[in-house]
Design a protein around this motif. Structure first.
Motif, PDB file in Angstrom:
ATOM      1  N   GLN A 281     113.887 -27.319  51.938  1.00 14.25           N
ATOM      2  CA  GLN A 281     114.098 -25.898  52.171  1.00 14.25           C
ATOM      3  C   GLN A 281     112.800 -25.141  51.863  1.00 14.25           C
ATOM      4  OE1 GLN A 281     117.810 -24.159  50.744  1.00 14.25           O
ATOM      5  NE2 GLN A 281     118.620 -26.194  50.320  1.00 14.25           N
ATOM      6  N   PRO A 282     111.843 -25.183  52.782  1.00 11.43           N
ATOM      7  CA  PRO A 282     110.538 -24.564  52.513  1.00 11.43           C
ATOM      8  C   PRO A 282     110.611 -23.063  52.288  1.00 11.43           C
ATOM      9  CG  PRO A 282     110.747 -25.144  54.833  1.00 11.43           C
ATOM     10  CD  PRO A 282     111.908 -25.778  54.132  1.00 11.43           C
ATOM     11  N   VAL A 283     111.522 -22.388  52.989  1.00 10.54           N
ATOM     12  CA  VAL A 283     111.630 -20.938  52.817  1.00 10.54           C
ATOM     13  C   VAL A 283     112.096 -20.613  51.400  1.00 10.54           C
ATOM     14  CG1 VAL A 283     112.819 -18.859  53.586  1.00 10.54           C
ATOM     15  CG2 VAL A 283     112.054 -20.557  55.263  1.00 10.54           C
ATOM     16  N   ARG A 284     113.074 -21.370  50.910  1.00 10.11           N
ATOM     17  CA  ARG A 284     113.539 -21.158  49.537  1.00 10.11           C
ATOM     18  C   ARG A 284     112.412 -21.398  48.548  1.00 10.11           C
ATOM     19  NH1 ARG A 284     116.982 -25.852  47.239  1.00 10.11           N
ATOM     20  NH2 ARG A 284     114.872 -26.680  47.390  1.00 10.11           N
ATOM     21  N   ASP A 285     111.623 -22.456  48.762  1.00  7.10           N
ATOM     22  CA  ASP A 285     110.520 -22.750  47.855  1.00  7.10           C
ATOM     23  C   ASP A 285     109.497 -21.628  47.848  1.00  7.10           C
ATOM     24  OD1 ASP A 285     111.781 -25.114  47.367  1.00  7.10           O
ATOM     25  OD2 ASP A 285     110.438 -26.349  48.575  1.00  7.10           O
ATOM     26  N   LEU A 286     109.198 -21.087  49.027  1.00  4.35           N
ATOM     27  CA  LEU A 286     108.214 -20.009  49.103  1.00  4.35           C
ATOM     28  C   LEU A 286     108.739 -18.732  48.446  1.00  4.35           C
ATOM     29  CD1 LEU A 286     106.898 -20.503  52.753  1.00  4.35           C
ATOM     30  CD2 LEU A 286     105.614 -20.883  50.642  1.00  4.35           C
ATOM     31  N   ARG A 287     110.015 -18.470  48.593  1.00  2.00           N
ATOM     32  CA  ARG A 287     110.586 -17.221  48.069  1.00  2.00           C
ATOM     33  C   ARG A 287     110.907 -17.301  46.579  1.00  2.00           C
ATOM     34  NH1 ARG A 287     111.556 -13.682  52.023  1.00  2.00           N
ATOM     35  NH2 ARG A 287     111.944 -14.429  54.152  1.00  2.00           N
TER      36      ARG A 287
ATOM     37  N   SER B 242     109.828 -20.146  44.189  1.00  2.00           N
ATOM     38  CA  SER B 242     108.984 -20.919  43.284  1.00  2.00           C
ATOM     39  C   SER B 242     107.974 -20.038  42.571  1.00  2.00           C
ATOM     40  CB  SER B 242     108.242 -22.016  44.054  1.00  2.00           C
ATOM     41  OG  SER B 242     109.155 -22.920  44.632  1.00  2.00           O
ATOM     42  N   ALA B 243     107.732 -20.364  41.319  1.00  2.00           N
ATOM     43  CA  ALA B 243     106.755 -19.602  40.538  1.00  2.00           C
ATOM     44  C   ALA B 243     105.355 -19.782  41.105  1.00  2.00           C
ATOM     45  CB  ALA B 243     106.807 -20.057  39.078  1.00  2.00           C
ATOM     46  N   TRP B 244     105.045 -20.987  41.603  1.00  2.00           N
ATOM     47  CA  TRP B 244     103.695 -21.230  42.101  1.00  2.00           C
ATOM     48  C   TRP B 244     103.385 -20.385  43.338  1.00  2.00           C
ATOM     49  CZ3 TRP B 244     103.429 -22.680  47.127  1.00  2.00           C
ATOM     50  CH2 TRP B 244     104.517 -23.361  47.680  1.00  2.00           C
ATOM     51  N   ALA B 245     104.442 -19.938  44.063  1.00  2.00           N
ATOM     52  CA  ALA B 245     104.231 -19.147  45.280  1.00  2.00           C
ATOM     53  C   ALA B 245     104.176 -17.648  45.015  1.00  2.00           C
ATOM     54  CB  ALA B 245     105.342 -19.451  46.284  1.00  2.00           C
ATOM     55  N   GLU B 246     104.259 -17.242  43.756  1.00  2.00           N
ATOM     56  CA  GLU B 246     104.287 -15.822  43.434  1.00  2.00           C
ATOM     57  C   GLU B 246     103.072 -15.064  43.971  1.00  2.00           C
ATOM     58  OE1 GLU B 246     104.862 -12.920  39.526  1.00  2.00           O
ATOM     59  OE2 GLU B 246     105.246 -15.084  39.395  1.00  2.00           O
ATOM     60  N   PRO B 247     101.851 -15.611  43.887  1.00  2.00           N
ATOM     61  CA  PRO B 247     100.703 -14.880  44.456  1.00  2.00           C
ATOM     62  C   PRO B 247     100.826 -14.650  45.952  1.00  2.00           C
ATOM     63  CG  PRO B 247      99.962 -16.598  42.956  1.00  2.00           C
ATOM     64  CD  PRO B 247     101.430 -16.823  43.167  1.00  2.00           C
ATOM     65  N   LEU B 248     101.537 -15.520  46.653  1.00  2.00           N
ATOM     66  CA  LEU B 248     101.705 -15.353  48.090  1.00  2.00           C
ATOM     67  C   LEU B 248     102.613 -14.187  48.430  1.00  2.00           C
ATOM     68  CD1 LEU B 248     102.265 -19.116  49.028  1.00  2.00           C
ATOM     69  CD2 LEU B 248     100.173 -17.783  49.406  1.00  2.00           C
ATOM     70  N   ARG B 249     103.461 -13.816  47.481  1.00  2.00           N
ATOM     71  CA  ARG B 249     104.449 -12.771  47.728  1.00  2.00           C
ATOM     72  C   ARG B 249     103.943 -11.376  47.379  1.00  2.00           C
ATOM     73  NH1 ARG B 249     107.835 -17.012  45.364  1.00  2.00           N
ATOM     74  NH2 ARG B 249     107.846 -15.967  43.334  1.00  2.00           N
TER      75      ARG B 249
ATOM     76  N   GLU C 297     105.695 -12.323  54.863  1.00  2.00           N
ATOM     77  CA  GLU C 297     106.679 -12.423  55.942  1.00  2.00           C
ATOM     78  C   GLU C 297     106.107 -13.213  57.121  1.00  2.00           C
ATOM     79  OE1 GLU C 297     108.723  -9.368  59.066  1.00  2.00           O
ATOM     80  OE2 GLU C 297     108.769  -8.789  56.945  1.00  2.00           O
ATOM     81  N   LEU C 298     104.841 -12.982  57.439  1.00  2.00           N
ATOM     82  CA  LEU C 298     104.192 -13.733  58.513  1.00  2.00           C
ATOM     83  C   LEU C 298     104.075 -15.210  58.152  1.00  2.00           C
ATOM     84  CD1 LEU C 298     101.303 -11.267  59.452  1.00  2.00           C
ATOM     85  CD2 LEU C 298     103.355 -11.765  60.814  1.00  2.00           C
ATOM     86  N   LEU C 299     103.784 -15.507  56.895  1.00  2.00           N
ATOM     87  CA  LEU C 299     103.655 -16.890  56.443  1.00  2.00           C
ATOM     88  C   LEU C 299     104.986 -17.624  56.561  1.00  2.00           C
ATOM     89  CD1 LEU C 299     102.122 -19.194  55.019  1.00  2.00           C
ATOM     90  CD2 LEU C 299     102.769 -18.133  52.840  1.00  2.00           C
TER      91      LEU C 299
ATOM     92  N   PRO D  34     105.575 -13.889  67.150  1.00  2.00           N
ATOM     93  CA  PRO D  34     106.486 -13.151  68.042  1.00  2.00           C
ATOM     94  C   PRO D  34     106.206 -11.664  68.034  1.00  2.00           C
ATOM     95  CG  PRO D  34     107.700 -14.712  66.668  1.00  2.00           C
ATOM     96  CD  PRO D  34     106.299 -14.665  66.131  1.00  2.00           C
ATOM     97  N   ALA D  35     106.399 -11.047  69.192  1.00  2.00           N
ATOM     98  CA  ALA D  35     106.131  -9.611  69.326  1.00  2.00           C
ATOM     99  C   ALA D  35     107.025  -8.780  68.416  1.00  2.00           C
ATOM    100  CB  ALA D  35     106.317  -9.196  70.785  1.00  2.00           C
ATOM    101  N   ASP D  36     108.295  -9.203  68.259  1.00  2.00           N
ATOM    102  CA  ASP D  36     109.180  -8.406  67.409  1.00  2.00           C
ATOM    103  C   ASP D  36     108.739  -8.429  65.955  1.00  2.00           C
ATOM    104  OD1 ASP D  36     109.781 -11.093  67.081  1.00  2.00           O
ATOM    105  OD2 ASP D  36     111.894 -10.721  66.666  1.00  2.00           O
ATOM    106  N   ARG D  37     108.101  -9.522  65.550  1.00  2.00           N
ATOM    107  CA  ARG D  37     107.586  -9.606  64.182  1.00  2.00           C
ATOM    108  C   ARG D  37     106.423  -8.628  64.010  1.00  2.00           C
ATOM    109  NH1 ARG D  37     110.073 -11.717  60.029  1.00  2.00           N
ATOM    110  NH2 ARG D  37     110.743 -13.426  61.403  1.00  2.00           N
ATOM    111  N   LEU D  38     105.589  -8.490  65.024  1.00  2.00           N
ATOM    112  CA  LEU D  38     104.470  -7.549  64.960  1.00  2.00           C
ATOM    113  C   LEU D  38     104.984  -6.113  64.929  1.00  2.00           C
ATOM    114  CD1 LEU D  38     102.125  -9.196  67.623  1.00  2.00           C
ATOM    115  CD2 LEU D  38     101.946  -9.373  65.142  1.00  2.00           C
ATOM    116  N   GLY D  39     105.962  -5.832  65.807  1.00  2.00           N
ATOM    117  CA  GLY D  39     106.482  -4.470  65.884  1.00  2.00           C
ATOM    118  C   GLY D  39     107.163  -4.025  64.605  1.00  2.00           C
ATOM    119  N   ARG D  40     107.813  -4.975  63.924  1.00  2.00           N
ATOM    120  CA  ARG D  40     108.521  -4.641  62.698  1.00  2.00           C
ATOM    121  C   ARG D  40     107.567  -4.141  61.625  1.00  2.00           C
ATOM    122  NH1 ARG D  40     111.885  -9.569  60.967  1.00  2.00           N
ATOM    123  NH2 ARG D  40     112.439  -9.322  63.164  1.00  2.00           N
ATOM    124  N   ARG D  41     106.348  -4.677  61.642  1.00  2.00           N
ATOM    125  CA  ARG D  41     105.361  -4.295  60.629  1.00  2.00           C
ATOM    126  C   ARG D  41     104.291  -3.350  61.168  1.00  2.00           C
ATOM    127  NH1 ARG D  41     106.686  -4.810  55.366  1.00  2.00           N
ATOM    128  NH2 ARG D  41     107.996  -6.644  55.078  1.00  2.00           N
ATOM    129  N   GLY D  42     104.367  -3.037  62.453  1.00  2.00           N
ATOM    130  CA  GLY D  42     103.380  -2.151  63.043  1.00  2.00           C
ATOM    131  C   GLY D  42     101.987  -2.757  63.081  1.00  2.00           C
TER     132      GLY D  42
END
Length: 354
Positions: free
Chosen positions: A159-165, A167-174, A181-183, A201-209
């Motif tokens: 579950q890579p998404v769970r690990d990124l969201r 895990s303590a080691w991923a805190e700097p990424l957040r 969100e792009l990562l 995806p275009a919708d991902r770009l539009g969501r963040r402007g």
């Protein structure tokens, strides 16, 4: 062979009958999910083209055995139960169908054909229940499960998404919400068969402007930070998917658009450059050295639209089969991406002048 054989006391005879009844419909229903999850949408042809690959054959066989075991328990009076504790009525209906007097004269091959059909008005309840419980139920969440199992087998996170969201080691990424969100989106897309993490995806770009160029720079920085924070995670959940890309043209899209977008470990980069240098300086076969230099240089200049022509020329120039040419050029593309296309181009020009 008749339908009552599925309920036979002899296990070998019962499974043979079950296989003949369910396997054709199960394989047909599983084909699309397996093709998307394991072969990037391409048809699974196996080694010799006459059967599926070993992994897909094993996956279908496992689901077949699971359904058979559930049915045998139901026939023995121990059906699976719902969350409320009630027995699954459809399975009881199917079990009753196999043990009914009519089953003795009902041919299995005819019943197997009915299972492969789409549900229709007026269809017998037994056929509808058998299709639901013996074909579709064992295949629930098949695509997601296969992707997850294959990823774990290659060393990636379950579950890579769970690990990124979490895990303590991923805190700097957040720290940067938009970049994070792009990562996450890139990791998920790679996991689901994408070959280019920067095809945002275009919708991902539009969501963040964000415009595409800005988003790609942000994603590149996040991936680079991920590689530094957790090299093993990056290798197993990012690099390995780029290494195992199925579609040949996509390799050239990634190569021609931006060579820095395919991030690799420093050790891989050094190995790739040593390999390219060895190809360009091989003194044992000067004729091959020249051909390989020309091929390397051409790959650096090729885009996805001209990839097919490159393969044809490689077959003719090196006198090898199309399959061998595809594998050889695919390997060279990967080395070039790892070593850096600009660096490889410079080495080719230097070799040509010597």
């Amino acid at each position: 062979m008749n339908l009552d054989a599925v309920a036979a006391a002899h296990e070998q005879a019962a499974f043979s009958a079950y296989f003949s009844l369910v396997s054709p419909a199960l394989r047909e229903a599983a084909h699309g999910a397996l093709r998307r999850a394991r072969h990037n949408g391409k048809r699974c042809t196996g080694v010799d083209g006459t059967r599926w690959c070993d992994e897909c054959e094993q996956t279908v066989h496992d689901r077949l055995l699971s359904g058979y075991a559930t049915l045998r328990k139901t026939l023995a009076g121990a059906p699976p139960r719902t969350r409320t504790g009630d027995p699954v009525r459809e399975l009881e209906l199917v079990a009753g169908w196999f043990t009914s007097p009519e089953a003795i004269g009902h041919r299995i091959d005819l019943a197997a054909r009915l299972l492969r059909r789409r549900p229709g008005n007026g269809e017998p309840a037994e056929i509808r229940a058998a299709r639901a419980q013996l074909v579709h139920h064992p295949l629930m969440s098949l695509e997601a499960q296969v992707r997850r199992d294959d990823a774990v087998r290659r060393g990636a996170s379950a579950q890579p998404v769970r690990d990124l969201r979490k895990s303590a080691w991923a805190e700097p990424l957040r720290e940067d919400e938009a970049a994070f969100e792009l990562l996450v989106d890139a990791v998920v897309r790679l996991r689901n068969g994408a070959t280019d993490p920067y095809d945002i995806p275009a919708d991902r770009l539009g969501r963040r402007g964000l415009d595409l160029s800005t988003a790609r720079r942000s994603l590149r920085a996040s991936l680079d930070r991920l590689r530094l924070l957790r090299p093993a995670f990056h290798l197993a959940n990012v690099t390995i998917y780029l290494e195992h890309g199925e579609f040949f043209p996509e390799l050239f899209q990634g190569l021609s658009r931006d060579p820095e977008e395919l991030l690799v470990l420093d050790e891989e980069k050094r190995l790739a450059r040593r390999t390219v240098t060895a190809i360009l300086t091989d003194g044992r076969r000067p004729d091959h050295r020249v051909r390989y230099r020309v091929l390397l240089a051409r790959i650096c200049e090729t885009d996805s639209e001209n990839a097919a022509g490159l393969l044809t020329d490689t077959v003719n120039d090196l006198g090898i089969s199309p399959l061998a040419a595809d594998r050889f050029v695919r390997r060279l593309v990967r080395f070039i991406c790892q070593a850096g296309p600009d660096w490889v181009s410079d080495q080719c020009r230097a070799a040509e002048s010597t």
